[in-house]
Enzyme design. Structure first.
Site, short mmCIF file in Angstrom:
data_model
loop_
_atom_site.label_atom_id
_atom_site.label_comp_id
_atom_site.label_asym_id
_atom_site.label_seq_id
_atom_site.Cartn_x
_atom_site.Cartn_y
_atom_site.Cartn_z
N LYS A 162 125.06 63.55 43.59
CA LYS A 162 125.33 64.97 43.28
C LYS A 162 124.15 65.64 42.56
O LYS A 162 123.86 66.81 42.82
CB LYS A 162 126.60 65.10 42.43
CG LYS A 162 127.85 64.79 43.24
CD LYS A 162 129.12 64.93 42.46
CE LYS A 162 130.28 64.41 43.32
NZ LYS A 162 131.57 64.50 42.66
N ASP A 195 134.13 70.58 42.34
CA ASP A 195 134.92 69.62 41.55
C ASP A 195 135.68 70.31 40.42
O ASP A 195 136.83 69.98 40.13
CB ASP A 195 134.03 68.53 40.95
CG ASP A 195 133.64 67.46 41.96
OD1 ASP A 195 134.36 67.28 42.96
OD2 ASP A 195 132.62 66.79 41.74
P1 NAP Z 1 128.65 58.44 37.67
O1 NAP Z 1 127.70 59.60 37.67
O2 NAP Z 1 128.20 57.13 38.21
O3 NAP Z 1 129.13 58.26 36.13
C1 NAP Z 1 129.98 57.21 35.75
C2 NAP Z 1 130.51 57.45 34.35
O4 NAP Z 1 131.44 56.41 34.02
C3 NAP Z 1 129.43 57.41 33.26
O5 NAP Z 1 129.80 58.30 32.25
C4 NAP Z 1 129.50 55.95 32.79
O6 NAP Z 1 129.02 55.75 31.50
C5 NAP Z 1 131.00 55.75 32.83
N1 NAP Z 1 131.44 54.35 32.90
C6 NAP Z 1 131.32 53.51 33.96
N2 NAP Z 1 131.91 52.32 33.66
C7 NAP Z 1 132.41 52.43 32.39
C8 NAP Z 1 133.11 51.56 31.52
N3 NAP Z 1 133.43 50.32 31.92
N4 NAP Z 1 133.47 52.02 30.31
C9 NAP Z 1 133.16 53.27 29.91
N5 NAP Z 1 132.48 54.15 30.68
C10 NAP Z 1 132.11 53.72 31.91
O7 NAP Z 1 129.97 58.78 38.46
P2 NAP Z 1 130.68 60.22 38.59
O8 NAP Z 1 130.15 60.95 39.77
O9 NAP Z 1 130.59 60.90 37.27
O10 NAP Z 1 132.18 59.80 38.91
C11 NAP Z 1 133.03 59.25 37.91
C12 NAP Z 1 134.37 58.91 38.53
O11 NAP Z 1 135.08 60.08 38.88
C13 NAP Z 1 134.21 58.10 39.84
O12 NAP Z 1 135.10 57.01 39.76
C14 NAP Z 1 134.60 59.06 40.92
O13 NAP Z 1 135.22 58.38 42.01
C15 NAP Z 1 135.58 59.99 40.20
N6 NAP Z 1 135.59 61.34 40.80
C16 NAP Z 1 136.77 61.81 41.31
C17 NAP Z 1 136.82 63.09 41.85
C18 NAP Z 1 138.11 63.61 42.40
O14 NAP Z 1 138.07 64.57 43.17
N7 NAP Z 1 139.23 63.06 42.03
C19 NAP Z 1 135.68 63.90 41.88
C20 NAP Z 1 134.50 63.39 41.36
C21 NAP Z 1 134.47 62.10 40.84
P3 NAP Z 1 127.47 55.41 31.23
O15 NAP Z 1 126.73 56.72 31.22
O16 NAP Z 1 127.48 54.75 29.89
O17 NAP Z 1 127.03 54.49 32.34
#
Ligand code: NAP
Length: 273
Positions: free
Chosen positions: A69, A105
């Site tokens: 993104k 989003d």
């Molecule tokens: P991303 O950019 O890879 O960010 C991941 C986030 O999760 C970071 O803040 C990371 O922290 C944190 N994290 C990962 N593992 C963790 C753990 N074990 N404990 C605590 N924090 C942890 O991913 P993203 O694009 O933001 O997406 C995040 C989630 O939202 C994904 O699972 C995605 O599928 C979901 N999502 C859903 C929708 C929907 O429409 N429902 C839309 C968008 C995203 P660090 O910075 O410390 O690594």
């Protein structure tokens, strides 16, 4: 009648489990729009080339998901105000011959909370867990709802601090220590920890009376965060399936100029149609 269908796709890595092709094909059936929608796997090195080729070959629009993104934002020559502010793009299209980007989003999350779940955001204390692309993308739309306060916590503190700097005045970064003793009306889990079946650090004392806990992740079973919220007395505990369908509907509206009905698609995806 054999009409040429406009081409759309979602790009990400991984992409195999994406529900976007199904959601957009249900929107197309419902609205009679002639589109084809597929899932494309990209590598970090190949992402920019894939986007260029897709549009050169006549593609009409792309959705962008984890982890591209912010890379998509950097490619755009035109941005909607929310995409510019969040520095994250999940919807690409061409406008006046240039690559344009939007972020749906935030609209998706707000519509699911407000319209589908009846959860107000205005005047409420909001806690965001996580500071990745997803949380970045939703902050402008949450801001527009005028919450009383918005706080972000992230495992890697610098990312939360950087996000709060980008939204200075409406978002504050907090450490676990600083969150102790605070209460919230809405807690959004935007970390991907539910994908591994786990929870980020959480504290049941954060839940104010009537609190809504929302996990952006979704699955066939309740996520660990949704279970935790229920066990600790949240008034509403919801996963992110509604957000997924609502953000897709807003992308579809941007591309096709038609707003599909989301309720029937959410029911269908939940298996209770
Ligand atoms: P991303 O950019 O890879 O960010 C991941 C986030 O999760 C970071 O803040 C990371 O922290 C944190 N994290 C990962 N593992 C963790 C753990 N074990 N404990 C605590 N924090 C942890 O991913 P993203 O694009 O933001 O997406 C995040 C989630 O939202 C994904 O699972 C995605 O599928 C979901 N999502 C859903 C929708 C929907 O429409 N429902 C839309 C968008 C995203 P660090 O910075 O410390 O690594």
């Amino acid at each position: 009648m054999n009409r040429t269908r406009a081409r759309y796709a979602v790009v990400g890595n991984p992409i195999g489990q994406s529900k976007s092709p199904l959601i957009h094909s249900l929107f197309a059936q419902q609205t009679g729009e002639a589109i084809a929608y597929e899932a494309l796997l990209a590598t970090a090195e190949g992402f920019e080339g894939l986007v260029g080729e897709f549009f050169r070959e006549g593609g009409s629009g792309l959705n962008v998901t984890v982890p591209f993104k912010q890379a998509a934002w950097a490619l755009c020559r035109q941005l909607t105000p929310n995409a510019a502010r969040s520095k994250a793009v999940n919807t690409l299209y061409r406008s006046e011959g240039e690559l344009a980007g939007a972020n749906t989003d935030g609209v998706g999350l707000v519509r699911d909370l407000r319209d589908n779940l009846g959860v107000g955001i205005g005047g409420r204390r909001v806690l965001l867990l996580g500071a990745g692309g997803a949380v970045r993308g939703v902050v402008p739309a949450l801001e527009e709802e005028a919450p009383a306060a918005m706080t972000v916590w992230n495992r890697t503190r610098e990312r939360a601090v950087e996000l709060a700097r980008d939204f200075a005045g409406s978002l504050t970064a907090a450490s676990m220590e600083e969150l102790r003793g605070q209460q919230f009306d809405l807690i959004v889990n935007g970390t991907s920890s539910s994908l591994q079946g786990g929870l980020p650090e959480v504290d049941a004392a954060w839940l104010a009376s009537g609190c809504c806990c929302y996990d952006m992740v979704y699955g066939d079973e309740d996520t660990a965060f949704v279970r935790w919220a229920r066990e600790n007395g949240a008034a509403v505990a919801a996963d992110g399936l509604g957000m997924l369908v609502e953000q897709a509907a807003e992308s579809f509206r941007i591309w096709r100029g038609v707003a599909p009905d989301t309720a029937s698609v959410i029911r269908r995806l939940r298996g209770d149609h």
